[in-house]
Design a protein around this motif. Structure first.
Motif, short mmCIF file in Angstrom:
data_model
loop_
_atom_site.label_atom_id
_atom_site.label_comp_id
_atom_site.label_asym_id
_atom_site.label_seq_id
_atom_site.Cartn_x
_atom_site.Cartn_y
_atom_site.Cartn_z
N SER A 52 0.83 -1.21 0.00
CA SER A 52 0.00 0.00 0.00
C SER A 52 0.86 1.26 0.00
O SER A 52 1.92 1.29 0.62
CB SER A 52 -0.91 0.02 1.23
OG SER A 52 -1.69 1.20 1.25
N ALA A 53 0.37 2.27 -0.69
CA ALA A 53 0.98 3.60 -0.64
C ALA A 53 0.26 4.45 0.40
O ALA A 53 0.72 5.53 0.73
CB ALA A 53 0.91 4.27 -2.01
N ASN A 54 -0.86 3.96 0.91
CA ASN A 54 -1.66 4.68 1.90
C ASN A 54 -1.28 4.23 3.30
O ASN A 54 -1.91 3.34 3.87
CB ASN A 54 -3.15 4.45 1.68
CG ASN A 54 -3.63 5.01 0.38
OD1 ASN A 54 -3.50 4.36 -0.65
ND2 ASN A 54 -4.16 6.21 0.40
N TYR A 55 -0.24 4.83 3.86
CA TYR A 55 0.24 4.43 5.18
C TYR A 55 0.78 5.65 5.91
O TYR A 55 1.57 6.42 5.35
CB TYR A 55 1.34 3.37 5.05
CG TYR A 55 2.01 2.99 6.34
CD1 TYR A 55 1.27 2.55 7.43
CD2 TYR A 55 3.38 3.05 6.48
CE1 TYR A 55 1.88 2.19 8.62
CE2 TYR A 55 4.02 2.69 7.66
CZ TYR A 55 3.26 2.26 8.73
OH TYR A 55 3.87 1.91 9.91
N THR A 56 0.35 5.82 7.15
CA THR A 56 0.89 6.86 8.01
C THR A 56 1.57 6.16 9.19
O THR A 56 0.89 5.63 10.07
CB THR A 56 -0.23 7.79 8.54
OG1 THR A 56 -0.91 8.36 7.42
CG2 THR A 56 0.35 8.89 9.40
N GLY B 246 -4.07 4.03 7.61
CA GLY B 246 -4.00 4.61 6.27
C GLY B 246 -3.91 6.12 6.33
O GLY B 246 -4.31 6.75 7.30
N ASN B 247 -3.35 6.71 5.28
CA ASN B 247 -3.25 8.17 5.23
C ASN B 247 -4.36 8.77 4.37
O ASN B 247 -4.22 9.85 3.82
CB ASN B 247 -1.87 8.61 4.72
CG ASN B 247 -1.56 8.12 3.32
OD1 ASN B 247 -2.41 7.52 2.66
ND2 ASN B 247 -0.35 8.37 2.86
N ASP B 248 -5.48 8.07 4.29
CA ASP B 248 -6.64 8.57 3.56
C ASP B 248 -7.13 9.87 4.18
O ASP B 248 -7.02 10.08 5.38
CB ASP B 248 -7.78 7.54 3.61
CG ASP B 248 -7.33 6.15 3.19
OD1 ASP B 248 -6.49 5.58 3.90
OD2 ASP B 248 -7.82 5.66 2.17
N VAL B 249 -7.73 10.73 3.37
CA VAL B 249 -8.32 11.97 3.89
C VAL B 249 -9.41 11.60 4.88
O VAL B 249 -10.28 10.78 4.59
CB VAL B 249 -8.89 12.82 2.73
CG1 VAL B 249 -9.63 14.03 3.29
CG2 VAL B 249 -7.79 13.25 1.78
N SER C 33 -8.49 6.64 12.70
CA SER C 33 -7.04 6.68 12.58
C SER C 33 -6.46 5.96 13.79
O SER C 33 -7.16 5.73 14.78
CB SER C 33 -6.52 8.12 12.51
OG SER C 33 -6.85 8.81 13.69
N ALA C 34 -5.19 5.59 13.70
CA ALA C 34 -4.58 4.84 14.80
C ALA C 34 -3.10 5.13 14.90
O ALA C 34 -2.41 5.19 13.89
CB ALA C 34 -4.79 3.34 14.58
#
Length: 199
Positions: free
Chosen positions: A21-25, A47-50, A75-76
């Motif tokens: 995934s590219a969606n990672y915080t 995920g770093n989704d809006v 978020s977590a």
């Protein structure tokens, strides 16, 4: 970004990295966890989704990534993943709340939406293990001595949550300790290692 690298256990050859995934915080505490169940690797991450999202996917025994579940609006900074052999339990900490959601394996269908199990707490670490449809979620709570706020005195609590959503009572496991391992199951009991700290 999250990647996995397959290493052949016989030849020790290393495959090229594969993007999950590219969606990672990321976070310093670990906003990513995985568990192996029925020869599949399940992974959950922040995920770093809006607007925030918890994402869950799985990689089969042929190293093929399957479907990804996106749970928007969450978020977590800490995540723990476990399975009892029937369900996948995703526990996570965000802000001042510890929550758990329950999923089916492979299809990643929601059995239980994110449900708060602890609120108004500052959590340093989290882990969980599941037996027979119930997860025991264990979390280390940040604390300091009343006589000197610069001296930490963290403590560890646990709470059970069933796939049905039924919650057990919050239990104080130990004071002046922090989590030192993931929890694990032996027989019908859940264990975890802790580290003691004294001023």
């Amino acid at each position: 970004y999250i990647y996995f690298i397959a290493i052949n256990s016989v030849t020790l050859s290393i495959n090229s990295p594969v993007q999950i995934s590219a969606n990672y915080t990321p976070s310093s505490g670990g906003a990513l966890d995985g568990v192996v169940f029925n020869n599949n690797l399940y992974i959950a991450w922040n995920g770093n989704d809006v607007g925030g999202a918890i994402r869950v996917t799985w990689i089969d025994l042929n190293l093929v990534q399957r479907n990804t579940l996106v749970v928007s609006g969450y978020s977590a900074s800490l995540i723990s993943l476990t399975s009892d052999g029937t369900y996948i339990f995703v526990s996570f900490y965000s802000g001042t709340t510890v929550s758990t959601m329950v999923l089916t394996p492979t299809q990643l269908l929601t059995v239980l939406s994110p449900t708060a199990i602890a609120t108004g707490v500052t959590v340093q670490n989290i882990t969980a293990s599941a037996i027979n449809g119930t997860a025991t979620v264990i979390f280390e709570i940040q604390n300091s001595y009343s006589y000197d706020g610069s001296i930490s005195s963290n403590y560890v609590e646990s709470r059970t949550i069933a796939a049905s959503g039924a919650l057990g009572s919050t239990i104080l496991l130990a004071r002046s300790v922090g989590l030192a391992s993931q929890s694990f199951v032996v027989g019908s009991s859940v264990y975890v290692l802790t580290a003691y700290n004294s001023p």
